[in-house]
Motif scaffolding. Structure first.
Motif, PDB file in Angstrom:
ATOM      1  N   VAL A  53     -13.829 -11.978  11.563  1.00 62.07           N
ATOM      2  CA  VAL A  53     -13.997 -12.085  10.067  1.00 62.07           C
ATOM      3  C   VAL A  53     -13.733 -10.464   9.714  1.00 62.07           C
ATOM      4  O   VAL A  53     -13.108  -9.857   8.993  1.00 62.07           O
ATOM      5  N   TYR A  64     -10.560 -14.959   5.818  1.00 60.24           N
ATOM      6  CA  TYR A  64     -11.996 -15.573   5.762  1.00 60.24           C
ATOM      7  C   TYR A  64     -12.921 -15.065   5.002  1.00 60.24           C
ATOM      8  O   TYR A  64     -14.052 -15.085   5.247  1.00 60.24           O
ATOM      9  N   LEU A 172     -12.396 -23.775   8.734  1.00 64.02           N
ATOM     10  CA  LEU A 172     -11.634 -22.593   8.834  1.00 64.02           C
ATOM     11  C   LEU A 172     -10.758 -22.621   9.896  1.00 64.02           C
ATOM     12  O   LEU A 172     -10.897 -22.860  11.090  1.00 64.02           O
TER      13      LEU A 172
END
Length: 201
Positions: A53, A64, A172
């Motif tokens: 991230v 993200y 994700l």
């Protein structure tokens, strides 16, 4: 370790295979036989995803995170999306590879010669001389940092982009599964640097 030459390589890979390429640094135990377990623990605890991230924000992709506008703040802030790119696979398929193989894999990604990977028709490949220069400077940074060993991880331990959509945006995703996914590890005594590439068509 994140140097200018590493960033140059990431940008070049993004251009050549239409990738969101990341460079993730994780701490490991100096015990030679334990580093695979250490990488797995980083995946389990979420620290791998957290570093991804941070890289995603640093590189300006913001895949993200979401931007919010708190009332008491002058500027908007990014918050991490809930979830994790790790798909729960604990059987990491990691094999040591030669530095020459690392060079060959990166050259194929950069030039689109299709020796190991299919060509990205949305990407812009580099000529051989340009690609060689990028890889040469990247290797120099690796060597200047210390002695390193290279590994390849089978790209089946992170969710795919399709997983993200089929799970109603819950899982994700990262890998594209377009025959241009690549994960390389550059291992030093106390840290591993992981190069993630998810080239698309």
């Amino acid at each position: 370790m994140l140097k200018k030459e590493v960033d140059v390589l990431l940008n070049a890979l993004d251009e050549s295979v239409n990738s969101n390429s990341y460079w993730i640094t994780l701490s490991i135990n100096e015990n030679e036989n334990q580093f695979i377990d250490d990488v797995l623990q980083h995946l389990k605890t979420g620290s791998f995803h957290f570093e991804l991230v941070k890289q995603d924000l640093t590189r300006g992709y913001n895949e993200y995170s979401e931007i919010v506008f708190p009332k008491c703040f002058e500027n908007p802030v990014f918050i991490q999306k809930p979830g994790n790119v790790w798909n729960g696979n604990e059987m990491l398929n990691i094999e040591v590879i030669s530095k020459k193989m690392v060079e060959d894999l990166l050259m194929d990604m950069l030039t689109g010669k299709q020796k190991y990977f299919s060509k990205s028709y949305l990407g812009t490949p580099f000529c051989n001389d340009e690609a060689k220069s990028i890889v040469h400077h990247f290797f120099k940074v690796l060597n200047d940092f210390g002695n390193w060993t290279s590994y390849n991880i089978l790209p089946n331990f992170l969710n795919t982009i399709d997983d993200y959509y089929t799970s109603n945006h819950i899982k994700l995703g990262y890998f594209e599964r377009c025959n241009k996914d690549l994960v390389l590890i550059f291992k030093y005594t106390h840290e591993v640097n992981i190069l993630l590439i998810n080239g698309s068509e």
